[in-house]
Design a protein around this motif. Sequence first.
Motif, PDB file in Angstrom:
ATOM      1  N   VAL A 189     -37.354 -85.833  23.763  1.00 54.00           N
ATOM      2  CA  VAL A 189     -38.595 -86.194  23.062  1.00 54.00           C
ATOM      3  C   VAL A 189     -38.598 -87.687  22.747  1.00 54.00           C
ATOM      4  N   LEU A 190     -37.481 -88.204  22.247  1.00 54.74           N
ATOM      5  CA  LEU A 190     -37.410 -89.629  21.926  1.00 54.74           C
ATOM      6  C   LEU A 190     -37.634 -90.489  23.166  1.00 54.74           C
ATOM      7  N   ARG A 191     -37.006 -90.108  24.279  1.00 51.37           N
ATOM      8  CA  ARG A 191     -37.184 -90.863  25.523  1.00 51.37           C
ATOM      9  C   ARG A 191     -38.632 -90.799  25.988  1.00 51.37           C
ATOM     10  N   ARG A 192     -39.231 -89.607  25.915  1.00 49.31           N
ATOM     11  CA  ARG A 192     -40.618 -89.439  26.352  1.00 49.31           C
ATOM     12  C   ARG A 192     -41.551 -90.334  25.534  1.00 49.31           C
ATOM     13  N   VAL A 193     -41.355 -90.379  24.219  1.00 50.56           N
ATOM     14  CA  VAL A 193     -42.192 -91.221  23.355  1.00 50.56           C
ATOM     15  C   VAL A 193     -42.000 -92.694  23.709  1.00 50.56           C
ATOM     16  N   ARG A 194     -40.747 -93.106  23.875  1.00 47.09           N
ATOM     17  CA  ARG A 194     -40.461 -94.510  24.195  1.00 47.09           C
ATOM     18  C   ARG A 194     -41.094 -94.911  25.521  1.00 47.09           C
ATOM     19  N   VAL A 195     -40.948 -94.073  26.539  1.00 52.60           N
ATOM     20  CA  VAL A 195     -41.497 -94.375  27.865  1.00 52.60           C
ATOM     21  C   VAL A 195     -43.021 -94.394  27.819  1.00 52.60           C
ATOM     22  N   GLU A 196     -43.625 -93.451  27.078  1.00 53.01           N
ATOM     23  CA  GLU A 196     -45.088 -93.439  26.941  1.00 53.01           C
ATOM     24  C   GLU A 196     -45.595 -94.735  26.318  1.00 53.01           C
ATOM     25  N   GLN A 197     -44.790 -95.322  25.437  1.00 51.92           N
ATOM     26  CA  GLN A 197     -45.164 -96.580  24.795  1.00 51.92           C
ATOM     27  C   GLN A 197     -44.865 -97.786  25.686  1.00 51.92           C
ATOM     28  N   GLY A 198     -44.171 -97.563  26.787  1.00 53.64           N
ATOM     29  CA  GLY A 198     -43.827 -98.661  27.687  1.00 53.64           C
ATOM     30  C   GLY A 198     -42.766 -99.569  27.109  1.00 53.64           C
ATOM     31  N   CYS A 243     -37.195 -93.319  14.877  1.00 53.98           N
ATOM     32  CA  CYS A 243     -38.614 -92.959  14.755  1.00 53.98           C
ATOM     33  C   CYS A 243     -39.412 -94.104  14.137  1.00 53.98           C
ATOM     34  N   GLY A 244     -38.820 -94.792  13.174  1.00 54.24           N
ATOM     35  CA  GLY A 244     -39.482 -95.954  12.575  1.00 54.24           C
ATOM     36  C   GLY A 244     -39.715 -97.041  13.609  1.00 54.24           C
ATOM     37  N   ALA A 245     -38.712 -97.269  14.462  1.00 52.19           N
ATOM     38  CA  ALA A 245     -38.844 -98.283  15.505  1.00 52.19           C
ATOM     39  C   ALA A 245     -39.910 -97.881  16.527  1.00 52.19           C
ATOM     40  N   LEU A 246     -40.047 -96.590  16.757  1.00 52.11           N
ATOM     41  CA  LEU A 246     -41.061 -96.094  17.691  1.00 52.11           C
ATOM     42  C   LEU A 246     -42.422 -95.904  17.025  1.00 52.11           C
ATOM     43  N   ASP A 247     -42.453 -96.090  15.711  1.00 47.98           N
ATOM     44  CA  ASP A 247     -43.678 -95.895  14.929  1.00 47.98           C
ATOM     45  C   ASP A 247     -44.258 -94.490  15.147  1.00 47.98           C
ATOM     46  N   VAL A 248     -43.372 -93.511  15.078  1.00 50.13           N
ATOM     47  CA  VAL A 248     -43.760 -92.113  15.223  1.00 50.13           C
ATOM     48  C   VAL A 248     -43.084 -91.333  14.086  1.00 50.13           C
ATOM     49  N   PRO A 249     -43.806 -90.435  13.439  1.00 47.31           N
ATOM     50  CA  PRO A 249     -43.195 -89.671  12.349  1.00 47.31           C
ATOM     51  C   PRO A 249     -42.047 -88.790  12.844  1.00 47.31           C
ATOM     52  N   LEU A 250     -40.991 -88.721  12.064  1.00 42.56           N
ATOM     53  CA  LEU A 250     -39.862 -87.854  12.386  1.00 42.56           C
ATOM     54  C   LEU A 250     -40.334 -86.409  12.528  1.00 42.56           C
ATOM     55  N   SER A 251     -41.295 -86.022  11.697  1.00 43.02           N
ATOM     56  CA  SER A 251     -41.805 -84.646  11.755  1.00 43.02           C
ATOM     57  C   SER A 251     -42.420 -84.349  13.127  1.00 43.02           C
ATOM     58  N   ARG A 252     -43.051 -85.338  13.733  1.00 37.80           N
ATOM     59  CA  ARG A 252     -43.636 -85.134  15.074  1.00 37.80           C
ATOM     60  C   ARG A 252     -42.543 -84.917  16.109  1.00 37.80           C
ATOM     61  N   VAL A 253     -41.502 -85.729  16.027  1.00 30.13           N
ATOM     62  CA  VAL A 253     -40.390 -85.599  16.974  1.00 30.13           C
ATOM     63  C   VAL A 253     -39.747 -84.224  16.829  1.00 30.13           C
ATOM     64  N   LEU A 254     -39.496 -83.809  15.592  1.00 25.77           N
ATOM     65  CA  LEU A 254     -38.867 -82.506  15.371  1.00 25.77           C
ATOM     66  C   LEU A 254     -39.788 -81.365  15.780  1.00 25.77           C
ATOM     67  N   ALA A 268     -34.627-100.711  15.699  1.00 22.08           N
ATOM     68  CA  ALA A 268     -34.007 -99.656  14.888  1.00 22.08           C
ATOM     69  C   ALA A 268     -32.650-100.086  14.337  1.00 22.08           C
ATOM     70  N   ARG A 269     -32.134-101.224  14.845  1.00 26.28           N
ATOM     71  CA  ARG A 269     -30.800-101.701  14.465  1.00 26.28           C
ATOM     72  C   ARG A 269     -29.724-100.683  14.821  1.00 26.28           C
ATOM     73  N   VAL A 270     -29.849-100.183  16.044  1.00 27.47           N
ATOM     74  CA  VAL A 270     -28.903 -99.225  16.608  1.00 27.47           C
ATOM     75  C   VAL A 270     -28.421 -99.833  17.915  1.00 27.47           C
ATOM     76  N   SER A 271     -27.145 -99.660  18.221  1.00 31.26           N
ATOM     77  CA  SER A 271     -26.659-100.251  19.469  1.00 31.26           C
ATOM     78  C   SER A 271     -27.371 -99.624  20.665  1.00 31.26           C
ATOM     79  N   LEU A 272     -27.552-100.438  21.676  1.00 36.24           N
ATOM     80  CA  LEU A 272     -28.219-100.006  22.895  1.00 36.24           C
ATOM     81  C   LEU A 272     -27.502 -98.802  23.507  1.00 36.24           C
TER      82      LEU A 272
END
Length: 110
Positions: free
Chosen positions: A12-21, A57-68, A31-35
């Motif tokens: 889900v996280l990958r799909r959201v990121r790719v959809e955002q380009g 989720c904050g870095a992707l600007d998507v609610p955690l509830s949506r991802v879950l 997100a301050r997370v290592s690559l």
Amino acid sequence: MTTLLREVIGDVLRRVRVEQGRTLREVSDTARVSLGYLSEVERGRKEASSELLSAICGALDVPLSRVLSEAGDDMALEEARTEVSTSRIDASTKVVIPQAVAPVVSMAVA
């Protein structure tokens, strides 16, 4: 084989990121997370903590509830597919049901 929740959340996280380009690097920096760690989370190899999921989720600007929620929907579909595929009986399968074994009675003829 059972699908793990971490794999579904990663998808889900990958799909959201790719959809955002967006690239892994962009999201990991925000997100301050290592690559590498973000890549492992997306591939379902690392179990992300709730704090880490929140940061991603904050870095992707998507609610955690949506991802879950999406992960839950995807998991339900996977479970339904698995249930259907394991509950089918192959028509070529032959089943032999033995008859009840009755005690053998011999009779003597006089």
